[in-house]
Enzyme design. Structure first.
Site, PDB file in Angstrom:
ATOM      1  N   ARG A 151      -9.886 -11.951   2.148  1.00 50.75           N
ATOM      2  CA  ARG A 151     -10.676 -12.841   1.791  1.00 50.75           C
ATOM      3  C   ARG A 151     -10.528 -14.507   1.938  1.00 50.75           C
ATOM      4  NH1 ARG A 151     -11.325 -10.124  -4.342  1.00 50.75           N
ATOM      5  NH2 ARG A 151     -11.467  -7.936  -2.484  1.00 50.75           N
TER       6      ARG A 151
ATOM      7  N   ASP B   1      -7.978  -3.300  10.937  1.00 54.62           N
ATOM      8  CA  ASP B   1      -7.881  -4.128   9.908  1.00 54.62           C
ATOM      9  C   ASP B   1      -8.142  -5.287  10.550  1.00 54.62           C
ATOM     10  OD1 ASP B   1      -9.134  -4.871   6.968  1.00 54.62           O
ATOM     11  OD2 ASP B   1      -6.807  -4.828   6.480  1.00 54.62           O
TER      12      ASP B   1
ATOM     13  N   LYS C 225       0.879  -1.149   0.179  1.00 53.54           N
ATOM     14  CA  LYS C 225      -0.358   0.154  -0.025  1.00 53.54           C
ATOM     15  C   LYS C 225       0.770   1.242  -0.168  1.00 53.54           C
ATOM     16  CE  LYS C 225      -4.107  -2.136   3.045  1.00 53.54           C
ATOM     17  NZ  LYS C 225      -5.340  -2.061   1.664  1.00 53.54           N
TER      18      LYS C 225
HETATM   19  N1  BES Z   1      -8.142  -4.465   4.277  1.00 56.45           N
HETATM   20  C1  BES Z   1      -8.438  -4.336   2.821  1.00 56.45           C
HETATM   21  C2  BES Z   1     -10.050  -2.975   2.735  1.00 56.45           C
HETATM   22  C3  BES Z   1      -9.762  -1.424   3.621  1.00 56.45           C
HETATM   23  C4  BES Z   1      -9.472  -0.651   2.642  1.00 56.45           C
HETATM   24  C5  BES Z   1     -10.366  -1.873   5.093  1.00 56.45           C
HETATM   25  C6  BES Z   1      -9.642   1.016   3.347  1.00 56.45           C
HETATM   26  C7  BES Z   1     -10.205  -0.177   5.071  1.00 56.45           C
HETATM   27  C8  BES Z   1      -9.837   0.811   4.463  1.00 56.45           C
HETATM   28  C9  BES Z   1      -8.254  -4.648   2.213  1.00 56.45           C
HETATM   29  O1  BES Z   1      -7.778  -5.549   2.510  1.00 56.45           O
HETATM   30  C10 BES Z   1      -7.438  -4.083   0.871  1.00 56.45           C
HETATM   31  O2  BES Z   1      -7.072  -4.340   1.036  1.00 56.45           O
HETATM   32  N2  BES Z   1      -8.539  -4.694   0.179  1.00 56.45           N
HETATM   33  C11 BES Z   1      -8.217  -3.884  -1.689  1.00 56.45           C
HETATM   34  C12 BES Z   1      -9.029  -5.079  -2.258  1.00 56.45           C
HETATM   35  C13 BES Z   1      -8.101  -5.045  -3.962  1.00 56.45           C
HETATM   36  C14 BES Z   1      -6.344  -5.360  -3.782  1.00 56.45           C
HETATM   37  C15 BES Z   1      -9.257  -6.021  -4.607  1.00 56.45           C
HETATM   38  C16 BES Z   1      -8.687  -2.697  -1.862  1.00 56.45           C
HETATM   39  O3  BES Z   1      -9.939  -2.374  -1.264  1.00 56.45           O
HETATM   40  O4  BES Z   1      -8.029  -2.267  -2.603  1.00 56.45           O
HETATM   41 ZN    ZN Z   2      -6.737  -6.139   4.462  1.00 57.40          ZN
HETATM   42 MG    MG Z   3      -5.109  -5.715   2.425  1.00 57.64          MG
END
Ligand code: BES
Ligand code: ZN
Ligand code: MG
Length: 453
Positions: A310, A247, A236
């Site tokens: 997931r 998370d 990220k």
């Molecule tokens: N933990 C994140 C989702 C999230 C993002 C929660 C912002 C709270 C605030 C999750 O693991 C994630 O990184 N999801 C990705 C999925 C993508 C790679 C398909 C996302 O949402 O960018």
């Molecule tokens: Zn996550």
């Molecule tokens: Mg993630």
């Protein structure tokens, strides 16, 4: 941190006063103003006209009364009207109390001692409702403490241990903590894959509450417990990793909800399954293009290591249905950023394969005063994740559309529809606001437990 206390002659009290009530001398007749009457030891909170008074307005006055720093007992009966019921006032006062910012967990070296809110109402029938709200409120604080705790303090091993200890002394509950070896033995390859960049072992915590031993119905709350989500090798950007300690909110909420359900002795069977690890990089961490095998034998090509939630949920879903024989699997997870784009911090998104489940959840949400929005389920959202050339599934949909719904499609591949219905709550937007924990869904899930046997 909220108490019901009798008003005596020597105690100061706070009363709501309307424009049309009997006049008090020197009353400050401006909305939200407090007049101090030394003779009667009363603080009068001015409420304006009674004909426009509603529960929504009452809640605002309760907020003022509860945040008032003067030491007084709030006379909740003065907040009642022919339109606003005392029972709703009592519930709201407890809920507002536990939402106080000064009750949030803090590591500041200088913290003020938090004040106990004192309230009074006569009705004995409402006592049990008051006490139930207090149980849920106290548990919310515990859940929020876990959510707020930084990942260097509450690591996966500590979190699992604290959850186990938290259930000490609660009846009809069995807690099992799986360590790395036991997770490997079950072939939970997706969870092991996500954990491979970590210094700490993954944990699966299983909390089984049996409130109705005669029934075969069993609801499993499966919680996402990512201690910190760096994204892994699909790293990220700096700003997006802020707040990723939250998370693990799904796991904290699942544990808290089962604790509340057990403490309130619900006549239903609820189990929490917490899938706990962080998502980090390192020489052992998984990369993109690796293929992992889930507990049910399905293979997954990783095309984004940041779609880790997931993965850890999928194995836990298999465990819930195949090993624990759940008849309803309920996922609770901060799963997708797309959820925030769709519903903001306002609504929790809900997916339900069974209309009856949704009906019960909708009712429960109403009673609990928590906002839920049903999201659509369609095969189209599974097309991309089913398109791998080498494995059964890919973990990420790169179409750029409906990211929260394709995430649901992934999760539902791991719930056997012949054995169990499937519900999924995406709390990415509702678990935290401006770095403060929110412990959503506890009240909704307690209400749900009252609707089912
Ligand atoms: N933990 C994140 C989702 C999230 C993002 C929660 C912002 C709270 C605030 C999750 O693991 C994630 O990184 N999801 C990705 C999925 C993508 C790679 C398909 C996302 O949402 O960018
Ligand atoms: Zn996550
Ligand atoms: Mg993630």
């Amino acid at each position: 941190m909220i108490k019901k206390l009798k008003i005596t002659k020597s105690s100061w009290k706070l009363k709501l006063i309307f424009q049309d009530d009997k006049k008090i001398e020197n009353l400050l007749e401006e909305k939200n103003q407090i007049t101090e009457d030394l003779n009667s030891k009363t603080l009068y909170l001015f409420a304006g006209k009674k004909n426009i008074y509603s529960l929504k307005i009452a809640k605002n006055f309760l907020k003022i009364a509860i945040s008032n720093r003067r030491n007084s007992i709030i006379d909740l009966e003065t907040f009642e009207s022919n339109k606003v019921k005392l029972v709703d006032i009592v519930k709201a006062s407890v809920r507002i109390n536990y939402d106080r910012k000064d009750l949030q967990f803090s590591l500041k070296s200088k913290t003020k001692k938090s004040k106990t809110t004192k309230v009074w109402f006569k009705s004995k029938e409402i006592n049990s409702i008051f006490e139930e709200e207090v149980v849920k409120g106290e548990i919310s604080l515990e859940v929020r403490k876990w959510q707020m705790s930084p990942p260097n303090i509450l690591n996966s091993e500590v979190f699992a241990k604290e959850v186990k200890e938290s259930f000490n002394g609660i009846e009809n509950v069995k807690v099992t903590v799986l360590n790395r070896k036991q997770i490997e033995k079950r072939n939970m390859g997706l969870l092991i894959g996500v954990n491979s960049g970590s210094n700490c072992e993954a944990r699966v915590v299983i909390v089984e509450y049996k409130g109705n031993p005669e029934s075969k119905q069993k609801t499993a709350l499966v919680g996402k417990g990512i201690i910190f989500d760096s994204g892994g090798y699909s790293l990220k950007p700096a700003k997006f990793s802020l707040g990723m300690k939250f998370d693990m909110s799904g796991a904290a909420v699942a544990a808290g909800a089962v604790k509340a359900i057990a403490k309130l002795e619900s006549k239903s069977n609820f189990t929490a399954v917490l899938s706990i690890t962080d998502n980090l990089i390192g020489h052992k961490a998984i990369t993109t293009d690796v293929v992992l095998k889930a507990m049910n034998g399905k293979t997954v090509e990783i095309n984004n290591t940041d779609a880790e939630g997931r993965l850890v949920m999928a194995d836990a879903n298999v465990l819930a249905t195949e090993e624990l024989n759940a008849t309803r699997v309920v996922n609770i997870a901060t799963l997708t950023g797309a959820m925030l784009a769709a519903l903001g911090h306002t609504y929790t998104g809900v997916w339900a394969t069974d209309d009856k489940d949704w009906k019960q959840i909708k009712n429960a949400g109403k009673k609990a005063d928590e906002l839920l929005w049903r999201m659509p389920i369609h095969e189209d959202f599974a097309k991309f994740i089913k398109g791998s050339e080498i494995a059964d599934l890919r973990n990420t949909d790169y179409s750029g559309n409906a990211g929260s719904s394709s995430a649901f499609q992934f999760l539902t591949q791991f719930v056997n529809p012949k054995k169990s219905s499937h519900v999924h709550f995406d709390i990415a937007g509702t678990s935290e606001i401006s770095m403060l924990a929110k412990s959503p869904l506890i009240r909704t899930l307690v209400e749900l437990s009252k609707e089912i046997k």
